[in-house]
Design an enzyme around this catalytic site. Sequence first.
Site, PDB file in Angstrom:
ATOM      1  N   GLU A 167       0.825  -1.318  -0.073  1.00  0.00           N
ATOM      2  CA  GLU A 167      -0.091   0.004   0.012  1.00  0.00           C
ATOM      3  C   GLU A 167       0.989   1.290   0.019  1.00  0.00           C
ATOM      4  OE1 GLU A 167      -2.830   0.054  -0.711  1.00  0.00           O
ATOM      5  OE2 GLU A 167      -3.750  -1.884  -0.376  1.00  0.00           O
TER       6      GLU A 167
ATOM      7  N   TYR B 113      -6.204   6.871   3.975  1.00  0.00           N
ATOM      8  CA  TYR B 113      -6.505   5.731   2.851  1.00  0.00           C
ATOM      9  C   TYR B 113      -5.508   4.306   3.406  1.00  0.00           C
ATOM     10  CZ  TYR B 113      -5.516   2.527  -0.753  1.00  0.00           C
ATOM     11  OH  TYR B 113      -5.347   1.286  -1.259  1.00  0.00           O
TER      12      TYR B 113
ATOM     13  N   ASP C 273      -9.291   5.559  -2.479  1.00  0.00           N
ATOM     14  CA  ASP C 273      -8.231   6.141  -3.191  1.00  0.00           C
ATOM     15  C   ASP C 273      -8.627   6.639  -4.512  1.00  0.00           C
ATOM     16  OD1 ASP C 273      -9.182   3.643  -4.741  1.00  0.00           O
ATOM     17  OD2 ASP C 273      -7.010   3.078  -5.400  1.00  0.00           O
TER      18      ASP C 273
END
Length: 370
Positions: A68, A151, A169
Amino acid sequence: MPLALQLMPILCALMPSLDQPQTKKLSALSHALLTWYDGNARSLPWRISPSDRRHGIIPDPYRVWLSEVMLQQTTVPAVRDFFQRFTDRWPSVHDLAAAEEGQVMAEWAGLGYYARARNLHACAKKVAGELDGVFPKSAAELQTLPGIGPYTAAAISAICHDERVGVLDGNVERVLARFHALSHPVRDLKPELREALTQTVPERAGDYAQALMDLGATICAPRAAFCDRCPLLPGCRAAKADPLDFPVRPEKKPRPSRFGHVFVMRDMDGRVKTGTRPRRGLLGGMHEFPGSDWTEGAEPGPQFPVEGHWKQAGKVHHVFTHFALTLTVWRLDLERRETGPDWVDEERLGDLALPSLFRKVAVAAGLEIR
DNA sequence: AAATCGGGGTG
DNA sequence: CACCCAGATTT
């Protein structure tokens, strides 16, 4: 005042916007989306397939976190090889925490946004040192760690523990901007959008998040929309008009042109002069070749770093469009043997934390670099 | 709220 | 070339 301007507020009021009925419509379609995901999920190195997930296989939070962070403002194709190298070299958060920061920076070189690499290492040290190597489970706790924002925190907690949080996102922003036909830039209502999304999250929160992202990547793409294959078509407002009209983007300012000089200095033994940039700011903490400041508007004077010790200067103009930056690259071959910690064998330049910009500079100067 | 931070891919 | 991408941090 022109008529068009007078009508603007009225037109905006008439435009469909984020509202409760539309959110309920998305909620009703969440199972259709999951069914689509079961048959169309992308296969990614850090992902557990929906089938495996159903059989009780849990994603490794370390790998999810690492992916991520790498994927922040970065495309999947760019991340793949970096993810593989990082996990080969540092299979666990303990391994990464034990690494030297410089080694992490060097491994990150070429991926961009280098503050991410420093935050990554700081986060690994915190998790390994203070949390016994266990990442927090809730999004709220995750967001207190360096490099983890709204996020990334939501993504990790949803994917690893099925916390029912909205994972918003760029892909999901686009999907929702089209689904709601949002007439304003998402930037202006991101918290509301995230909250509305949270209301629609079903039990399979992790797969739901990844389904929305895969939908944005493959069906509801930035420059194309294959609505005939979209599970959200029945409720989508933009599909009734032109999906590509959304999302509405805020105006962006042009970057001023900047100019500068870079000196690639090579001594008689094949060693090259390098430097380290300040930890803050552009390419912070990365290695570089010495040079002038990068000034706006006009080219600065050459500002040669040595007096009379070089015998040959090749000069190459090179334009780096990413920074709106035009550099004049000087190749200086020194007559005198130089020493010092900043002099690196040409063959070992590839081991440095040298960002892509300076790799291109090295190539422009005629150096061999892997 | 706006600016800053990289690099690669795509039409 | 312009635009976009699994955003976070600083100002």
